[in-house]
Design an enzyme around this catalytic site. Sequence first.
Site, PDB file in Angstrom:
ATOM      1  N   CYS A   2       0.592  -1.297   0.031  1.00  0.00           N
ATOM      2  CA  CYS A   2       0.185   0.046   0.138  1.00  0.00           C
ATOM      3  C   CYS A   2       0.881   1.562  -0.406  1.00  0.00           C
ATOM      4  O   CYS A   2       1.975   1.498   0.661  1.00  0.00           O
ATOM      5  CB  CYS A   2      -0.822   0.390   0.961  1.00  0.00           C
ATOM      6  SG  CYS A   2      -1.830  -1.282   0.854  1.00  0.00           S
ATOM      7  N   ARG A  27       3.956  -0.174  -4.940  1.00  0.00           N
ATOM      8  CA  ARG A  27       3.994  -1.064  -3.382  1.00  0.00           C
ATOM      9  C   ARG A  27       2.005  -1.539  -3.616  1.00  0.00           C
ATOM     10  O   ARG A  27       2.125  -2.298  -2.197  1.00  0.00           O
ATOM     11  CB  ARG A  27       3.883   0.069  -2.316  1.00  0.00           C
ATOM     12  CG  ARG A  27       5.063   1.172  -2.564  1.00  0.00           C
ATOM     13  CD  ARG A  27       4.743   2.007  -1.569  1.00  0.00           C
ATOM     14  NE  ARG A  27       4.382   1.765  -0.127  1.00  0.00           N
ATOM     15  CZ  ARG A  27       5.366   1.262   0.552  1.00  0.00           C
ATOM     16  NH1 ARG A  27       6.747   1.627   0.529  1.00  0.00           N
ATOM     17  NH2 ARG A  27       5.826   0.857   1.843  1.00  0.00           N
ATOM     18  N   TRP A  74      -2.732  -2.943  -1.727  1.00  0.00           N
ATOM     19  CA  TRP A  74      -2.522  -3.730  -2.023  1.00  0.00           C
ATOM     20  C   TRP A  74      -3.537  -4.766  -0.818  1.00  0.00           C
ATOM     21  O   TRP A  74      -3.214  -4.183   0.647  1.00  0.00           O
ATOM     22  CB  TRP A  74      -1.238  -4.395  -1.653  1.00  0.00           C
ATOM     23  CG  TRP A  74      -0.762  -5.403  -1.801  1.00  0.00           C
ATOM     24  CD1 TRP A  74      -0.416  -6.408  -3.304  1.00  0.00           C
ATOM     25  CD2 TRP A  74      -0.550  -7.236  -0.861  1.00  0.00           C
ATOM     26  NE1 TRP A  74      -0.283  -7.790  -3.042  1.00  0.00           N
ATOM     27  CE2 TRP A  74      -0.458  -7.846  -1.673  1.00  0.00           C
ATOM     28  CE3 TRP A  74      -1.510  -6.831   0.430  1.00  0.00           C
ATOM     29  CZ2 TRP A  74      -0.729  -9.371  -0.962  1.00  0.00           C
ATOM     30  CZ3 TRP A  74      -0.670  -8.278   0.669  1.00  0.00           C
ATOM     31  CH2 TRP A  74      -0.235  -9.426  -0.258  1.00  0.00           C
ATOM     32  N   ASN A 100      -1.783   1.793   5.608  1.00  0.00           N
ATOM     33  CA  ASN A 100      -0.540   1.298   5.339  1.00  0.00           C
ATOM     34  C   ASN A 100      -0.163  -0.148   6.257  1.00  0.00           C
ATOM     35  O   ASN A 100       0.009   0.498   7.515  1.00  0.00           O
ATOM     36  CB  ASN A 100       0.246   1.602   4.087  1.00  0.00           C
ATOM     37  CG  ASN A 100       1.524   0.337   4.364  1.00  0.00           C
ATOM     38  OD1 ASN A 100       1.210  -0.399   3.849  1.00  0.00           O
ATOM     39  ND2 ASN A 100       2.820   1.387   4.086  1.00  0.00           N
ATOM     40  N   GLY A 101      -0.597  -1.586   6.361  1.00  0.00           N
ATOM     41  CA  GLY A 101      -0.004  -2.132   7.425  1.00  0.00           C
ATOM     42  C   GLY A 101      -1.505  -3.016   8.017  1.00  0.00           C
ATOM     43  O   GLY A 101      -2.316  -2.829   6.808  1.00  0.00           O
ATOM     44  N   GLU A 479      15.764 -19.686  -8.448  1.00  0.00           N
ATOM     45  CA  GLU A 479      15.500 -17.568  -9.023  1.00  0.00           C
ATOM     46  C   GLU A 479      14.342 -17.773 -10.584  1.00  0.00           C
ATOM     47  O   GLU A 479      13.615 -16.998 -10.805  1.00  0.00           O
ATOM     48  CB  GLU A 479      16.772 -16.848  -8.608  1.00  0.00           C
ATOM     49  CG  GLU A 479      17.018 -15.133  -9.128  1.00  0.00           C
ATOM     50  CD  GLU A 479      15.460 -14.478  -8.878  1.00  0.00           C
ATOM     51  OE1 GLU A 479      15.287 -15.436  -7.611  1.00  0.00           O
ATOM     52  OE2 GLU A 479      15.280 -13.201  -9.593  1.00  0.00           O
ATOM     53  N   LYS A 483      10.930 -16.110 -11.164  1.00  0.00           N
ATOM     54  CA  LYS A 483      10.776 -14.759 -12.088  1.00  0.00           C
ATOM     55  C   LYS A 483       9.615 -15.769 -13.597  1.00  0.00           C
ATOM     56  O   LYS A 483       8.897 -14.693 -13.356  1.00  0.00           O
ATOM     57  CB  LYS A 483      12.002 -15.251 -12.989  1.00  0.00           C
ATOM     58  CG  LYS A 483      12.943 -13.347 -13.198  1.00  0.00           C
ATOM     59  CD  LYS A 483      13.696 -12.661 -12.314  1.00  0.00           C
ATOM     60  CE  LYS A 483      11.941 -12.146 -10.771  1.00  0.00           C
ATOM     61  NZ  LYS A 483      13.011 -11.736  -9.350  1.00  0.00           N
ATOM     62  N   GLU A 486       6.020 -15.371 -11.496  1.00  0.00           N
ATOM     63  CA  GLU A 486       5.428 -14.484 -10.976  1.00  0.00           C
ATOM     64  C   GLU A 486       5.659 -13.065 -12.143  1.00  0.00           C
ATOM     65  O   GLU A 486       3.698 -12.491 -11.840  1.00  0.00           O
ATOM     66  CB  GLU A 486       6.336 -14.058  -9.937  1.00  0.00           C
ATOM     67  CG  GLU A 486       7.661 -12.941 -10.437  1.00  0.00           C
ATOM     68  CD  GLU A 486       8.954 -12.509  -9.356  1.00  0.00           C
ATOM     69  OE1 GLU A 486       8.300 -11.829  -8.165  1.00  0.00           O
ATOM     70  OE2 GLU A 486       9.956 -12.405  -9.877  1.00  0.00           O
ATOM     71  N   HIS A 502      14.560 -38.140  -7.098  1.00  0.00           N
ATOM     72  CA  HIS A 502      13.376 -38.469  -5.385  1.00  0.00           C
ATOM     73  C   HIS A 502      12.435 -37.867  -5.674  1.00  0.00           C
ATOM     74  O   HIS A 502      11.636 -37.532  -4.891  1.00  0.00           O
ATOM     75  CB  HIS A 502      14.073 -38.206  -4.388  1.00  0.00           C
ATOM     76  CG  HIS A 502      16.252 -38.346  -4.235  1.00  0.00           C
ATOM     77  ND1 HIS A 502      15.726 -39.422  -3.751  1.00  0.00           N
ATOM     78  CD2 HIS A 502      16.841 -37.477  -4.572  1.00  0.00           C
ATOM     79  CE1 HIS A 502      17.350 -39.881  -3.567  1.00  0.00           C
ATOM     80  NE2 HIS A 502      17.695 -38.695  -4.186  1.00  0.00           N
ATOM     81  N   LYS A 601       5.985  -4.576  -5.290  1.00  0.00           N
ATOM     82  CA  LYS A 601       7.157  -4.986  -4.673  1.00  0.00           C
ATOM     83  C   LYS A 601       7.923  -4.655  -3.333  1.00  0.00           C
ATOM     84  O   LYS A 601       8.968  -5.479  -3.243  1.00  0.00           O
ATOM     85  CB  LYS A 601       7.613  -3.713  -5.441  1.00  0.00           C
ATOM     86  CG  LYS A 601       9.316  -3.187  -5.702  1.00  0.00           C
ATOM     87  CD  LYS A 601       9.330  -3.911  -6.837  1.00  0.00           C
ATOM     88  CE  LYS A 601      10.925  -3.865  -7.044  1.00  0.00           C
ATOM     89  NZ  LYS A 601      11.720  -5.029  -7.484  1.00  0.00           N
TER      90      LYS A 601
HETATM   91  O1  M6R Z   1      12.706  -6.265  -1.036  1.00  0.00           O
HETATM   92  P1  M6R Z   1      13.158  -7.503  -0.132  1.00  0.00           P
HETATM   93  O2  M6R Z   1      14.791  -7.634  -1.154  1.00  0.00           O
HETATM   94  O3  M6R Z   1      13.575  -7.862   0.895  1.00  0.00           O
HETATM   95  O4  M6R Z   1      12.008  -8.561  -1.111  1.00  0.00           O
HETATM   96  C1  M6R Z   1      11.914  -9.558  -0.787  1.00  0.00           C
HETATM   97  C2  M6R Z   1      11.334 -10.442  -1.689  1.00  0.00           C
HETATM   98  O5  M6R Z   1       9.674  -9.812  -1.250  1.00  0.00           O
HETATM   99  C3  M6R Z   1      11.262 -10.178  -3.345  1.00  0.00           C
HETATM  100  O6  M6R Z   1      12.251 -10.580  -3.738  1.00  0.00           O
HETATM  101  C4  M6R Z   1      10.345 -11.040  -4.406  1.00  0.00           C
HETATM  102  O7  M6R Z   1      10.384 -12.414  -4.536  1.00  0.00           O
HETATM  103  C5  M6R Z   1      10.305 -10.261  -5.831  1.00  0.00           C
HETATM  104  N1  M6R Z   1       9.018  -9.685  -6.710  1.00  0.00           N
HETATM  105  C6  M6R Z   1      11.053 -11.419  -6.693  1.00  0.00           C
HETATM  106  O8  M6R Z   1      11.234 -10.911  -8.011  1.00  0.00           O
END
Ligand code: M6R
Length: 606
Positions: A2, A27, A74, A100-101, A479, A483, A486, A502, A601
């Site tokens: 948010c 956000r 959010w 926010n929160g 990773e 990517k 998401e 396994h 983000k």
């Molecule tokens: O700001 P941060 O690095 O602490 O954020 C951690 C994760 O929320 C962040 O890396 C998230 O997984 C991204 N969307 C990955 O692309």
Amino acid sequence: MCGIIGYIGDRDISSVLLVGLERLSYRGYDSSGIAVISSNELSIWKKAGKIQELSRILSGMTIHSNIGIGHTRWATHGVPNDINSHPHLDSSKKFCIVHNGIIENYLELKNELINDGVLFRSQTDTEVISHLISKYYTDSVEEAFQKTIQRLKGSFALSLISEYLPDQILFVRKGSPLIVGLGKNENFISSDINAILNHTKEVIYLEDGHYGSLSQTSLTVFSEKGKKVTPKISSINWNPEDSEKQPYDHYMLKEIHEQPHVVRKIISKYVSNDNKINFTHLNGLDLSNISRFIIQACGTSWHAGLIGKYLIEQYANVVAEVDISSEFRYRRMISHGNDVVLAISQSGETADTLAGIHEAKSHFFPVLSFVNVKNSTIDRESDGVVYSHSGQEIGVASTKNFTAQLTSIYLFSIFLARVKNVMTPEEADKHLNELKKIPEYIENILNQAEKFKKLADKYYLSNQILFIGRGMNYPSSLEGALKLKEISYIHATGYAAGELKHGPIALIDSKLPVVCIAPDTSTYDKMLSNIQEVKSRKGKTIIIATEGNKEIKQYADDIIYIPKTTEDLTPLLVSIPLQLFSYYVALNLDCDVDQPRNLAKSVTVE
Ligand code: M6R
């Protein structure tokens, strides 16, 4: 999560609020809304969907006001619809809140208010706040606000405007970020500097628990205990143009292309011409006797931590454990003496990582953090900091900051090895000289965009994709899968290739693409066997290998070559094709690459 914006001044209010919200939308982007006071009357506009939906209902309107607040959401409590969008009013429609929160005790407060006869309109936790203020109001909005925040549990940042106090914005920061921007005859409140950078570079990072009021020409701040404080003003040297995506179609693509520059920048920040590594913000943390690192982070930052473990153990001969912050924070913390908790975070605001830091500190562990955003909460609450220097990352999917994290952890591991005297200067030189070649190698991969487009064209209709790797490239496989899922919503999983047999090998058939990360490393031969296991079950192999490796081609349905480098630097190169592949797959599927569904983000709630 948010975003909050507030403005008090003579500019065009709707444009300040809308542009601010647009810049905060990374956000959260489930819904947005603004509220202003004009001619002593509160007006609110709010709408589910992206900011453009709100802009649409405001277009053609002229709003005459010099005080307003805005919010981009959010969703946590209640679906993303118009009613649950912020701002939220009390029943008398005199008190207007953006939040926010999470208010953890909202159910208890809601029941209390329902017993008082209050009718709730939304499903949010936020609405209790405006009703509570109304309940406590007799003749001072400030007092009612103060009484209200004392009753709230959880983490929150709030801004309030009220018809009873038409020339002030009240605010509080408790566990969620909030800053004040100072202007000439105007002031701002915001979740972060992005939203106000166009207007002012003088900001105050509010301390946790601090609350106060903002008028057009003044600011009053109190500590959590109610003592008036004089906040520190910081000058920001970020360039607002960093927030533009031109000439790229998406921030993600822009950020992928910035990676050579980012690696060069980090090297220039931390390595002198004669290859001496220096970190200036360790703040006296004694690393010479350290016996264990406990790395904690979330998402992509956790993947960087997993790679960091290999580097720290290998170079500095120090044990490194890695944990996901949301697990770490609830685990029993056993100290062995000379331990350091190492947090990794791009935003510096991730709630779980921050909570991990709080837990660690309450058990007297020193905390060293790798952070990108300066002055973020994690930056300010850590004992020592290594900055990632990747600049502003706006695309929700982390790309250049992952590279920045890997580069700075690589440098830190060499630095630590030197401090502990377990690496000779000659060995350090070798590692550093190899790192210096990485930007050019990345450029070389970026120049092959057409290849990645073709690969995406071939595989974008897959239902799922498996990623496998070994050693330092096992985290690369995690990773790569993160990517892809998401931003394209294709189910993807990363696996240590040795684990295939396994269980996950059962997934393999002629329809399953398997991305096999197999550069020249010490586990290459093992990886080759795993690839053959995939092939013999008719899986489609997309292999990432080192330039010049002809042998592996026979096992590949598709092959991507990366330049030859040392094993420890392969994750830096491997991640580039994985990012570009995901990007073009998502593009083919018409997904919103920069703002994927359900995500934000900066994850500032638990
Ligand atoms: O700001 P941060 O690095 O602490 O954020 C951690 C994760 O929320 C962040 O890396 C998230 O997984 C991204 N969307 C990955 O692309």
